[in-house]
Each structure stands twice: as structure tokens, then as C-alpha cells.
Motif scaffolding. Structure first.
Motif, PDB file in Angstrom:
ATOM      1  N   ALA A   1      44.382  56.384  22.876  1.00  0.00           N
ATOM      2  CA  ALA A   1      44.445  55.107  23.591  1.00  0.00           C
ATOM      3  C   ALA A   1      43.414  55.019  24.715  1.00  0.00           C
ATOM      4  CB  ALA A   1      45.847  54.899  24.167  1.00  0.00           C
ATOM      5  N   LYS A   2      42.716  56.123  24.995  1.00  0.00           N
ATOM      6  CA  LYS A   2      41.748  56.161  26.083  1.00  0.00           C
ATOM      7  C   LYS A   2      40.321  55.995  25.558  1.00  0.00           C
ATOM      8  CE  LYS A   2      45.147  57.125  28.866  1.00  0.00           C
ATOM      9  NZ  LYS A   2      45.671  56.114  29.801  1.00  0.00           N
ATOM     10  N   LYS A   3      39.438  55.570  26.447  1.00  0.00           N
ATOM     11  CA  LYS A   3      38.034  55.425  26.072  1.00  0.00           C
ATOM     12  C   LYS A   3      37.307  56.764  26.132  1.00  0.00           C
ATOM     13  CE  LYS A   3      37.573  50.569  27.443  1.00  0.00           C
ATOM     14  NZ  LYS A   3      36.855  49.582  28.313  1.00  0.00           N
ATOM     15  N   ASN A   4      37.430  57.451  27.258  1.00  0.00           N
ATOM     16  CA  ASN A   4      36.817  58.773  27.395  1.00  0.00           C
ATOM     17  C   ASN A   4      37.873  59.812  27.047  1.00  0.00           C
ATOM     18  OD1 ASN A   4      35.587  61.211  28.266  1.00  0.00           O
ATOM     19  ND2 ASN A   4      34.328  60.078  29.726  1.00  0.00           N
ATOM     20  N   ARG A   5      37.963  60.125  25.773  1.00  0.00           N
ATOM     21  CA  ARG A   5      39.072  60.949  25.295  1.00  0.00           C
ATOM     22  C   ARG A   5      38.968  62.399  25.753  1.00  0.00           C
ATOM     23  NH1 ARG A   5      38.569  57.788  19.541  1.00  0.00           N
ATOM     24  NH2 ARG A   5      39.899  56.031  20.122  1.00  0.00           N
ATOM     25  N   ALA A   6      37.747  62.900  25.844  1.00  0.00           N
ATOM     26  CA  ALA A   6      37.578  64.276  26.303  1.00  0.00           C
ATOM     27  C   ALA A   6      38.106  64.442  27.724  1.00  0.00           C
ATOM     28  CB  ALA A   6      36.098  64.672  26.228  1.00  0.00           C
ATOM     29  N   THR A   7      37.849  63.456  28.572  1.00  0.00           N
ATOM     30  CA  THR A   7      38.327  63.510  29.951  1.00  0.00           C
ATOM     31  C   THR A   7      39.837  63.609  30.014  1.00  0.00           C
ATOM     32  OG1 THR A   7      36.433  62.308  30.861  1.00  0.00           O
ATOM     33  CG2 THR A   7      38.496  62.172  32.085  1.00  0.00           C
ATOM     34  N   HIS A   8      40.515  62.844  29.189  1.00  0.00           N
ATOM     35  CA  HIS A   8      41.979  62.792  29.279  1.00  0.00           C
ATOM     36  C   HIS A   8      42.640  63.972  28.576  1.00  0.00           C
ATOM     37  CE1 HIS A   8      42.243  58.972  31.386  1.00  0.00           C
ATOM     38  NE2 HIS A   8      41.193  58.599  30.674  1.00  0.00           N
ATOM     39  N   ILE A   9      41.948  64.618  27.680  1.00  0.00           N
ATOM     40  CA  ILE A   9      42.483  65.879  27.133  1.00  0.00           C
ATOM     41  C   ILE A   9      42.533  66.932  28.232  1.00  0.00           C
ATOM     42  CG2 ILE A   9      42.025  67.785  25.550  1.00  0.00           C
ATOM     43  CD1 ILE A   9      40.976  65.747  23.551  1.00  0.00           C
ATOM     44  N   LEU A  10      41.492  66.984  29.047  1.00  0.00           N
ATOM     45  CA  LEU A  10      41.506  67.923  30.173  1.00  0.00           C
ATOM     46  C   LEU A  10      42.571  67.548  31.198  1.00  0.00           C
ATOM     47  CD1 LEU A  10      37.683  68.576  30.775  1.00  0.00           C
ATOM     48  CD2 LEU A  10      39.356  70.045  29.621  1.00  0.00           C
ATOM     49  N   SER A  11      42.818  66.259  31.357  1.00  0.00           N
ATOM     50  CA  SER A  11      43.885  65.856  32.285  1.00  0.00           C
ATOM     51  C   SER A  11      45.249  66.312  31.770  1.00  0.00           C
ATOM     52  CB  SER A  11      43.871  64.336  32.499  1.00  0.00           C
ATOM     53  OG  SER A  11      44.378  63.641  31.375  1.00  0.00           O
ATOM     54  N   LEU A  12      45.428  66.324  30.449  1.00  0.00           N
ATOM     55  CA  LEU A  12      46.665  66.854  29.873  1.00  0.00           C
ATOM     56  C   LEU A  12      46.790  68.351  30.133  1.00  0.00           C
ATOM     57  CD1 LEU A  12      46.791  64.991  26.429  1.00  0.00           C
ATOM     58  CD2 LEU A  12      48.314  64.639  28.384  1.00  0.00           C
ATOM     59  N   GLN A  13      45.666  69.050  30.059  1.00  0.00           N
ATOM     60  CA  GLN A  13      45.686  70.483  30.363  1.00  0.00           C
ATOM     61  C   GLN A  13      46.141  70.704  31.804  1.00  0.00           C
ATOM     62  OE1 GLN A  13      45.576  72.401  27.845  1.00  0.00           O
ATOM     63  NE2 GLN A  13      43.490  73.041  27.295  1.00  0.00           N
TER      64      GLN A  13
END
Length: 339
Positions: free
Chosen positions: A180-192
Motif C-alpha cells: 500500500a506504500k509508494k516507497n516500499r523498501a523504506t516501509h519494510i525497514l520501518s517494520l523491522q
């Protein structure tokens, strides 16, 4: 990335053959007009041509140095990602434990946490790759010469969707959140980061280990930002545009300057102006194109950084840290091109 010893001469000639046709036409028109139609006035002194050629050579050299710096910086960034990813795998595996005695999780449950952290990192690599492979208006893979050569190899990120790559790496909720996000790599790290906070609250890591792992996420953000800087900021268009104009100015003047020099050797040898003009034009123009194909090291060309191969290398290392047996095979070069 070309994984062989060198590009074959035939490959280079095929890649530039349309340009050779243009150079032959330009040189032929100039020579026929001078010798057959007796337009002697089209000849120009050789010295102005050499001065322009010298300036063009400097410009091409500057451009190639600058674009090589972009290419080499991209390779250093991904070298850092490889090293940091291995450190993340071994640190996540060894730092998240029951050593503090405040948890009754089984060995298998601890292993599932290791697997979640490591698989999520593999998903980050996939998301970053797909973002870097997206086409930008200034990239040159849409040129006919590059599209034609592109048929010799495949780019995984162009053939396989990101969702299909991440579906086995993320939980359903994480996958839905990321897509659902535009910058998906950024939000994967936020999940980490959120996961580490949860692990700290459960006393599965102490403050020191939490800070250490959080620092690694910061490092991944830094390397991602460096990749985005190269991807989203092109080689300055003023240099690229004027360089092209100056090169073509030189190529158009070249046969007009050489023709009088060959006339001094005899009337018959004046026709040697055509092949020699083609040769010199080919050298200058091809050197300019070499710099151009190095401008964008993530676009999916034959001279790009092999980020798919590097990601697979990281994935193999991380899965082996989990003692898995179903390990994907390393990527192989396709017609000596490694992506």
C-alpha cells in the motif's frame, strides 16, 4: 554487467552499425560533392577541425570520468549492502535469544523470530531492486541499439512482480501494509524497527543489542538513500545535451576538413576520405556512447551493477545462517551478461 573477458568486436560493430551508416552517408555526400560535383568550396582548413576535435575529446573524457564515478559509486554502495546484510543476519540470529531468562519461548519459536527478521530483510532487497529498476525519462534503455541488445538477456525485476517475490517472505499483514506504500523498501525497514521495539519490550534483546540492531537499520536507510540519489538525479542534462551537439558538430565537419588532406595524396586517394572519416567518427561517437550507457547503473542495461546477482548472493548467505536446506541457486550470466 558483462561477465566475460571483453565485448567481441562484432558485438560492438552490431551495436553501433546504425551510426556507421550515418557516418558513411555524411562522408560520401561530402566526398561526392567535392570530387564529382566540383564543389571545392565545401572544403575547410584542417586546423579548425582539429581544434574542435581536441575540445570534443576533452568533453568526452570528462563525461566518461563522471559517468564511471557514478557506476563505481553504485558498486561500492551495493558492496556495503552485501557486507551489512551478512552482519544483520548473524547479529539478528545471535542477539535475539532467551539469555535474559525473562521469556519461556521455545527454541523453535526463537528460530521463527530469526527467520522473520532475516526474511523481511530479503524482502527489503527485493523492494529496493524493483525501485531501482523503474524506468526514468532520462535513461537510455529505450534507444533502439540498447533495446536490441537487451534481447540477449533478461532482467528479473522487469519479468517478475514484486508481490510475487515478497509473498513467501512477509506475513500477510506485512505484505498488505508494504504494497500500500509508494516507497516500499523504506516501509519494510520501518517494520523491522517496530519489530525490534516489540522484541525489546519482551526482553528478547537488551538495550545494547537493540541499539546495535537499530543502528544497522539506520545503515540500510543510508545505503538506500545513496542508491536513490544516483537513480533519481541524472547526469546533468546541460552537459549531456551540449556534449551531444559538440560531438555531432565535429562529426559533420570532419570529412570536410580531411578531404583536402587526402587530395594532396592524389585524385584517386581522395576517396579514402570516406573510410577514414567513418573510422574517426566511429571512435569519437562510440566513446561518447560508452559514457552514456554508464550514466544510469541501475536501469537494467548490459553494463549495469548486477544487483539481482548480489541480492541472490546475500539471500543464499542469510538462508544458510538459518541452516535451511532449500537454498536458491546463484544467478547465472546469460550470454555473458550478469544482472
Amino acid at each position: 554487467m558483462h561477465a566475460g573477458s571483453h565485448f567481441k568486436l562484432l558485438e560492438a560493430l552490431i551495436w553501433t552499425r546504425r551510426d556507421l551508416y550515418k557516418f558513411a552517408l555524411i562522408a560520401s555526400i561530402a566526398t561526392v560533392a567535392y570530387e564529382v560535383l566540383d564543389f571545392k568550396w565545401i572544403s575547410i582548413p584542417w586546423i579548425p577541425v582539429t581544434l574542435i576535435g581536441t575540445a570534443v575529446a576533452f568533453l568526452i573524457g570528462f563525461k566518461n570520468n563522471a559517468t564511471y564515478d557514478r557506476l563505481w559509486e553504485a558498486r561500492k554502495i551495493w558492496g556495503a549492502i552485501v557486507n551489512a546484510s551478512r552482519t544483520w543476519g548473524v547479529t539478528a540470529r545471535d542477539f535475539v535469544t532467551n539469555d535474559f531468562g525473562n521469556s519461556d519461548l521455545t527454541k523453535e519459536e526463537i528460530h521463527s523470530i530469526h527467520k522473520r527478521l532475516i526474511y523481511r530483510h530479503i524482502a527489503w532487497l527485493a523492494a529496493l531492486r524493483h525501485q531501482l529498476r523503474q524506468t526514468k525519462p532520462w535513461e537510455n534503455m529505450n534507444q533502439r541499439r540498447n533495446e536490441e541488445y537487451r534481447r540477449r538477456f533478461s532482467v528479473r525485476e522487469h519479468d517478475v512482480s514484486l508481490e510475487s517475490e515478497m509473498i513467501d517472505l512477509l506475513s500477510d499483514s506485512d505484505l498488505k501494509y508494504v504494497l500500500a506504500k509508494k516507497n516500499r523498501a523504506t516501509h519494510i525497514l520501518s517494520l523491522q524497527s517496530a519489530d525490534l521495539k516489540h522484541l525489546r519490550s519482551k526482553d528478547l534483546i537488551d538495550d545494547f543489542r537493540h541499539v546495535k540492531l537499530q543502528g544497522m537499520i539506520e545503515e540500510f536507510y543510508t545505503e538506500q538513500g545513496k542508491c536513490e540519489r544516483i537513480k533519481n538525479f541524472p547526469y546533468p542534462r546541460q552537459f549531456a545535451t551540449l556534449n551531444r551537439y559538440f560531438v555531432w558538430l565535429f562529426l559533420l565537419l570532419l570529412p570536410l576538413g580531411m578531404i583536402a588532406e587526402f587530395e594532396k595524396l592524389g585524385n584517386i586517394l581522395i576517396w579514402m576520405n570516406i573510410p577514414f572519416s567513418m573510422l574517426v567518427s566511429w571512435v569519437f561517437y562510440t566513446m561518447d556512447k560508452i559514457g552514456e550507457v554508464s550514466e544510469n547503473p541501475f536501469q537494467g542495461g548490459a553494463n549495469d551493477i548486477p544487483i539481482t546477482n548480489l541480492s541472490r548472493t546475500i539471500e543464499i548467505d542469510l538462508r544458510e545462517m538459518l541452516d535451511e536446506s532449500d537454498i536458491p541457486a546463484p544467478t547465472e550470466a546469460e550470454n555473458q551478461i550478469l544482472m
